[in-house]
Write a protein that holds these residues in place. Sequence first.
Motif, short mmCIF file in Angstrom:
data_model
loop_
_atom_site.label_atom_id
_atom_site.label_comp_id
_atom_site.label_asym_id
_atom_site.label_seq_id
_atom_site.Cartn_x
_atom_site.Cartn_y
_atom_site.Cartn_z
N ALA A 55 26.00 34.84 45.84
CA ALA A 55 25.58 35.27 44.68
C ALA A 55 25.97 36.93 44.48
O ALA A 55 26.12 37.56 45.55
N LEU A 56 26.54 37.26 43.22
CA LEU A 56 27.36 38.68 43.32
C LEU A 56 26.51 39.46 42.25
O LEU A 56 26.02 38.89 41.19
N SER A 57 26.50 40.70 42.03
CA SER A 57 26.32 41.57 40.98
C SER A 57 27.54 41.47 40.03
O SER A 57 28.49 41.06 40.63
N GLU A 58 27.44 41.92 38.91
CA GLU A 58 28.62 42.13 37.96
C GLU A 58 29.67 43.00 38.59
O GLU A 58 30.91 42.88 38.53
N ASP A 59 29.33 44.17 39.48
CA ASP A 59 30.43 45.02 39.91
C ASP A 59 31.12 44.52 41.09
O ASP A 59 32.19 44.49 41.03
N GLN A 60 30.29 43.66 41.94
CA GLN A 60 30.86 42.89 43.11
C GLN A 60 31.85 41.62 42.41
O GLN A 60 32.89 41.53 42.93
N ALA A 61 31.44 41.15 41.23
CA ALA A 61 32.12 40.21 40.79
C ALA A 61 33.72 40.58 40.24
O ALA A 61 34.88 40.23 40.28
N ASP A 62 33.53 41.78 39.55
CA ASP A 62 34.76 42.57 39.11
C ASP A 62 35.79 42.82 40.27
O ASP A 62 36.85 42.76 40.20
N TRP A 63 35.06 43.30 41.33
CA TRP A 63 35.85 43.70 42.42
C TRP A 63 36.46 42.39 43.24
O TRP A 63 37.52 42.59 43.45
N PHE A 64 35.77 41.52 43.29
CA PHE A 64 36.37 40.13 43.64
C PHE A 64 37.29 39.59 42.97
O PHE A 64 38.56 39.37 43.35
N ASP A 65 37.22 39.92 41.55
CA ASP A 65 38.51 39.32 40.73
C ASP A 65 39.51 40.10 40.96
O ASP A 65 40.81 39.49 40.84
N GLN A 66 39.39 41.39 40.97
CA GLN A 66 40.59 42.20 41.32
C GLN A 66 41.40 41.76 42.66
O GLN A 66 42.51 41.74 42.94
N ALA A 67 40.57 41.81 43.72
CA ALA A 67 41.22 41.34 45.10
C ALA A 67 41.49 39.89 45.05
O ALA A 67 42.98 39.82 45.73
N ILE A 68 41.09 38.98 44.13
CA ILE A 68 41.86 37.55 44.27
C ILE A 68 43.06 37.83 43.51
O ILE A 68 44.11 37.14 43.90
N ASN A 69 43.19 38.42 42.39
CA ASN A 69 44.51 39.00 41.56
C ASN A 69 45.53 39.57 42.66
O ASN A 69 46.50 38.88 42.70
N GLU A 70 45.05 40.31 43.41
CA GLU A 70 45.94 41.14 44.32
C GLU A 70 46.53 39.99 45.39
O GLU A 70 47.59 39.86 45.86
N HIS A 71 45.46 39.13 45.95
CA HIS A 71 45.86 38.15 46.85
C HIS A 71 46.83 37.14 46.04
O HIS A 71 47.92 36.75 46.92
N ARG A 72 46.79 36.74 44.93
CA ARG A 72 48.06 35.98 44.28
C ARG A 72 49.07 36.68 44.09
O ARG A 72 50.07 36.02 44.25
N ARG A 73 49.00 37.76 43.81
CA ARG A 73 50.27 38.86 43.80
C ARG A 73 51.08 38.93 45.13
O ARG A 73 52.19 38.79 45.14
N LEU A 74 50.20 39.20 46.01
CA LEU A 74 50.91 39.01 47.27
C LEU A 74 51.45 37.78 47.94
O LEU A 74 52.54 37.67 48.38
N LYS A 75 50.74 36.61 47.40
CA LYS A 75 51.60 35.22 47.81
C LYS A 75 52.60 35.21 47.06
O LYS A 75 53.75 34.66 47.60
N LYS A 76 52.89 35.56 45.70
CA LYS A 76 54.07 35.45 45.19
C LYS A 76 55.38 36.40 45.71
O LYS A 76 56.42 35.93 45.86
N ILE A 77 54.73 37.62 46.31
CA ILE A 77 55.67 38.44 46.81
C ILE A 77 56.33 37.91 47.98
O ILE A 77 57.44 37.96 48.38
N LEU A 78 55.29 37.36 48.75
CA LEU A 78 55.73 36.82 50.23
C LEU A 78 56.71 35.66 50.24
O LEU A 78 57.72 35.50 50.49
N ALA A 79 56.28 34.87 49.10
CA ALA A 79 57.04 33.77 48.89
C ALA A 79 58.50 34.04 48.60
O ALA A 79 59.76 33.48 48.95
N GLU A 80 58.75 34.96 47.63
CA GLU A 80 60.08 35.59 47.39
C GLU A 80 60.86 36.01 48.58
O GLU A 80 61.82 36.04 48.68
#
Length: 110
Positions: A55-80
């Motif tokens: 369970a998260l607070s709204e601020d924690q949820a926003d932080w996790f959303d950003q971290a998850i987006n960065e993880h997706r970005r990282l995976k795309k960069i590494l694949a290339e």
Amino acid sequence: MSSLPRLEKRYEELRAQLSEIGYVSQGSVYRRPPGQSGASYTWSTKVKGKTVSLALSEDQADWFDQAINEHRRLKKILAEMYKLSRQIMRARFPDTHRRKPFSKEVLRLI
């Protein structure tokens, strides 16, 4: 510009992008509609094959959303970068003497 310098330039661009990556996290954030029972914000991920939720607070949820987006970005960069590394190796070194040369499928270039 020949192929090898172009490939190496792109690889260096990707290396620079890696330095811009922020916090990373796997998983997903679920935002429950207002009025629905349960935690308003939940983060879930797999640990040893089992789903774990928090369970998260709204601020924690926003932080996790950003971290998850960065993880997706990282995976795309590494694949290339993986693909470019194989292309650079093929361009830089002559093929070995073999009965059948490596295909692009074997090196995952297509």
